[in-house]
Design an enzyme around this catalytic site. Structure first.
Site, mmCIF file in Angstrom:
data_model
loop_
_atom_site.group_PDB
_atom_site.id
_atom_site.type_symbol
_atom_site.label_atom_id
_atom_site.label_comp_id
_atom_site.label_asym_id
_atom_site.label_seq_id
_atom_site.Cartn_x
_atom_site.Cartn_y
_atom_site.Cartn_z
ATOM 1 N N SER A 7 -28.010 29.370 26.205
ATOM 2 C CA SER A 7 -28.796 28.438 26.628
ATOM 3 C C SER A 7 -28.678 27.033 25.852
ATOM 4 O O SER A 7 -27.931 27.200 24.533
ATOM 5 C CB SER A 7 -30.522 29.069 25.991
ATOM 6 O OG SER A 7 -31.587 26.886 26.210
ATOM 7 N N HIS A 30 -27.468 28.457 30.797
ATOM 8 C CA HIS A 30 -28.683 28.794 30.795
ATOM 9 C C HIS A 30 -29.421 27.385 30.764
ATOM 10 O O HIS A 30 -29.312 26.934 29.274
ATOM 11 C CB HIS A 30 -29.429 29.160 30.075
ATOM 12 C CG HIS A 30 -30.743 29.918 30.215
ATOM 13 N ND1 HIS A 30 -31.156 30.952 31.421
ATOM 14 C CD2 HIS A 30 -32.038 29.422 29.250
ATOM 15 C CE1 HIS A 30 -32.513 30.785 30.820
ATOM 16 N NE2 HIS A 30 -32.968 30.447 30.343
ATOM 17 N N ASP A 32 -32.229 24.610 30.627
ATOM 18 C CA ASP A 32 -33.926 24.591 30.352
ATOM 19 C C ASP A 32 -34.247 23.730 29.642
ATOM 20 O O ASP A 32 -34.155 22.844 29.609
ATOM 21 C CB ASP A 32 -34.529 25.539 28.262
ATOM 22 C CG ASP A 32 -34.011 27.123 28.149
ATOM 23 O OD1 ASP A 32 -34.508 27.658 29.313
ATOM 24 O OD2 ASP A 32 -32.711 27.231 27.227
ATOM 25 N N MET A 34 -38.531 21.986 30.327
ATOM 26 C CA MET A 34 -39.257 21.671 29.969
ATOM 27 C C MET A 34 -40.230 20.607 30.204
ATOM 28 O O MET A 34 -39.529 19.694 29.788
ATOM 29 C CB MET A 34 -39.275 22.092 28.809
ATOM 30 C CG MET A 34 -39.031 23.305 28.109
ATOM 31 S SD MET A 34 -38.683 24.022 26.114
ATOM 32 C CE MET A 34 -37.317 25.256 26.096
ATOM 33 N N HIS A 63 -33.435 26.964 34.026
ATOM 34 C CA HIS A 63 -35.032 28.115 33.834
ATOM 35 C C HIS A 63 -36.265 26.740 33.903
ATOM 36 O O HIS A 63 -35.834 26.043 33.070
ATOM 37 C CB HIS A 63 -35.402 28.841 32.704
ATOM 38 C CG HIS A 63 -36.132 29.123 31.987
ATOM 39 N ND1 HIS A 63 -36.611 29.941 30.558
ATOM 40 C CD2 HIS A 63 -37.368 29.370 32.299
ATOM 41 C CE1 HIS A 63 -36.968 29.986 30.471
ATOM 42 N NE2 HIS A 63 -37.793 30.051 31.705
ATOM 43 N N MET A 65 -39.457 25.586 33.413
ATOM 44 C CA MET A 65 -40.468 25.418 32.532
ATOM 45 C C MET A 65 -41.855 24.467 33.194
ATOM 46 O O MET A 65 -42.110 23.246 31.364
ATOM 47 C CB MET A 65 -40.908 25.823 30.736
ATOM 48 C CG MET A 65 -40.382 27.366 30.491
ATOM 49 S SD MET A 65 -38.738 27.438 29.181
ATOM 50 C CE MET A 65 -37.359 26.436 29.742
ATOM 51 N N MET A 136 -39.325 36.733 29.525
ATOM 52 C CA MET A 136 -38.952 36.151 28.554
ATOM 53 C C MET A 136 -39.593 37.180 27.174
ATOM 54 O O MET A 136 -40.548 37.863 27.156
ATOM 55 C CB MET A 136 -40.548 35.387 28.204
ATOM 56 C CG MET A 136 -39.975 33.781 29.681
ATOM 57 S SD MET A 136 -38.537 33.378 28.670
ATOM 58 C CE MET A 136 -38.622 32.771 27.807
ATOM 59 N N PHE A 142 -39.606 26.976 22.546
ATOM 60 C CA PHE A 142 -38.840 27.272 21.609
ATOM 61 C C PHE A 142 -37.388 27.844 21.539
ATOM 62 O O PHE A 142 -37.689 28.588 22.120
ATOM 63 C CB PHE A 142 -39.465 26.585 19.937
ATOM 64 C CG PHE A 142 -40.445 26.004 20.344
ATOM 65 C CD1 PHE A 142 -40.474 24.475 19.996
ATOM 66 C CD2 PHE A 142 -41.848 25.898 20.310
ATOM 67 C CE1 PHE A 142 -41.485 23.318 20.437
ATOM 68 C CE2 PHE A 142 -42.885 24.968 20.854
ATOM 69 C CZ PHE A 142 -42.896 23.808 20.745
ATOM 70 N N GLY A 143 -36.709 26.984 21.088
ATOM 71 C CA GLY A 143 -35.245 28.385 20.480
ATOM 72 C C GLY A 143 -35.432 28.699 19.464
ATOM 73 O O GLY A 143 -36.723 28.082 18.306
ATOM 74 N N GLY A 144 -35.042 29.903 19.128
ATOM 75 C CA GLY A 144 -35.031 30.252 17.786
ATOM 76 C C GLY A 144 -36.150 31.113 17.115
ATOM 77 O O GLY A 144 -36.499 31.257 15.679
ATOM 78 N N ASP A 174 -34.572 36.231 28.065
ATOM 79 C CA ASP A 174 -34.355 35.469 27.717
ATOM 80 C C ASP A 174 -35.516 35.220 25.601
ATOM 81 O O ASP A 174 -36.341 34.964 26.661
ATOM 82 C CB ASP A 174 -35.099 34.594 28.652
ATOM 83 C CG ASP A 174 -34.263 32.527 27.716
ATOM 84 O OD1 ASP A 174 -34.144 32.644 26.714
ATOM 85 O OD2 ASP A 174 -35.499 31.766 28.888
ATOM 86 N N GLY A 176 -34.931 34.995 21.582
ATOM 87 C CA GLY A 176 -34.373 35.736 20.337
ATOM 88 C C GLY A 176 -33.555 36.820 20.625
ATOM 89 O O GLY A 176 -32.967 37.325 19.858
ATOM 90 N N SER A 197 -29.394 30.271 19.850
ATOM 91 C CA SER A 197 -28.993 30.082 18.851
ATOM 92 C C SER A 197 -28.210 30.866 18.315
ATOM 93 O O SER A 197 -27.310 30.586 17.092
ATOM 94 C CB SER A 197 -30.075 29.711 17.678
ATOM 95 O OG SER A 197 -31.222 31.099 17.631
HETATM 96 C C1 DX5 Z 1 -37.074 29.549 24.927
HETATM 97 C C2 DX5 Z 1 -35.568 29.452 26.084
HETATM 98 C C3 DX5 Z 1 -34.761 29.958 25.668
HETATM 99 C C4 DX5 Z 1 -34.213 29.733 24.407
HETATM 100 C C5 DX5 Z 1 -33.864 30.527 24.158
HETATM 101 O O1 DX5 Z 1 -38.299 28.371 25.802
HETATM 102 O O2 DX5 Z 1 -35.968 29.686 27.598
HETATM 103 O O3 DX5 Z 1 -33.969 30.027 26.938
HETATM 104 O O4 DX5 Z 1 -33.199 28.764 24.826
HETATM 105 O O5 DX5 Z 1 -33.369 30.391 22.442
HETATM 106 P P1 DX5 Z 1 -33.155 31.702 20.991
HETATM 107 O O6 DX5 Z 1 -31.537 32.154 21.892
HETATM 108 O O7 DX5 Z 1 -32.954 30.855 20.305
HETATM 109 O O8 DX5 Z 1 -34.375 32.227 21.569
HETATM 110 ZN ZN ZN Z 2 -34.620 29.530 28.613
#
Ligand code: DX5
Ligand code: ZN
Length: 214
Positions: A7, A30, A32, A34, A63, A65, A136, A142-144, A174, A176, A197
């Protein structure tokens, strides 16, 4: 064969071309998108996707959102997406069907996404017409975030449904996904793993991508 979809939410947006070259080892990019309404965060949209398309031949997994994705799916296809996924929670069933049809009419792959609270059975009306189902394993936005292992029974249930009704359909997870969580996803039946991440924070990105394949 397990596919890895890094991502770019975890990339450096000021050095996006460099950071896409760094994941050449992977299968999908990937992306994202938003809107600040469907999720409490704003990321990137159509102009950035157009710019990405110009610098890579990699498969672009977009993706969405965003609320009422039917309004935008054709524009994301025209901007260079290879696969566009829409959230089941983001519109009416009628419009989800229509969004899938619009993506297919553009010659692109179409997928549906489930937030953690949405059950596997919610995919049934669409299962035979989609190319990918995305589960999901965090709340989107959010990432991480921490991986939600409690989503694994849903992934396993979807694998059974897919094998029975549409074996060509891919099953993606997708959120963690990291070296310590990738195996449980693969064992549950996922064949595409998104990782933000875990890929971009790695000292050796190609080695991390190989590690995530399980
Ligand atoms: C979250 C995104 C993910 C995100 C994953 O809403 O859809 O794609 O970037 O990030 P990690 O792999 O760090 O959880
Ligand atoms: Zn995503």
């Amino acid at each position: 064969m397990i596919k890895i979809a890094p991502s770019i939410l975890s990339a450096d947006f000021a050095n996006l071309e460099r950071d896409i070259r760094r994941i050449a080892e992977a299968d999908y990019v990937h992306v994202d998108v938003m809107d600040g309404v469907f999720v409490p965060n704003i990321s990137i949209g159509i102009p950035v996707l157009q710019s990405i398309r110009k610098v890579t031949d990699m498969f672009l997994d977009v993706h969405l959102m965003i609320v009422e994705p039917i309004r935008y799916v054709e524009r994301f296809c025209d901007a260079g997406a290879d696969l566009v996924t829409v959230h089941l929670e983001a519109d009416t069933p009628e419009n989800i069907h229509a969004a899938i049809d619009k993506i297919h009419a553009k010659g692109k792959k179409a997928g549906i996404v489930l937030k953690p609270a949405t059950p596997a059975e919610a995919t049934l009306p669409y299962l035979e017409k989609v190319d990918l189902i995305l589960v999901m394993t965090v709340e989107p936005g959010f990432g991480g975030q921490k991986f939600m292992a409690e989503q694994m029974p849903k992934v396993a249930a979807l694998r059974r449904l897919i094998n029975e009704k549409n074996p060509a359909c891919e099953l993606e997870v997708d959120g963690g996904v990291a070296p310590d969580t990738c195996r449980t996803c693969i064992e549950a039946g996922a064949n595409v793993l998104v990782a933000g991440s875990a890929v971009y924070k790695a000292a050796d990105i190609p080695a991390r991508i190989r590690e995530l394949r399980g």
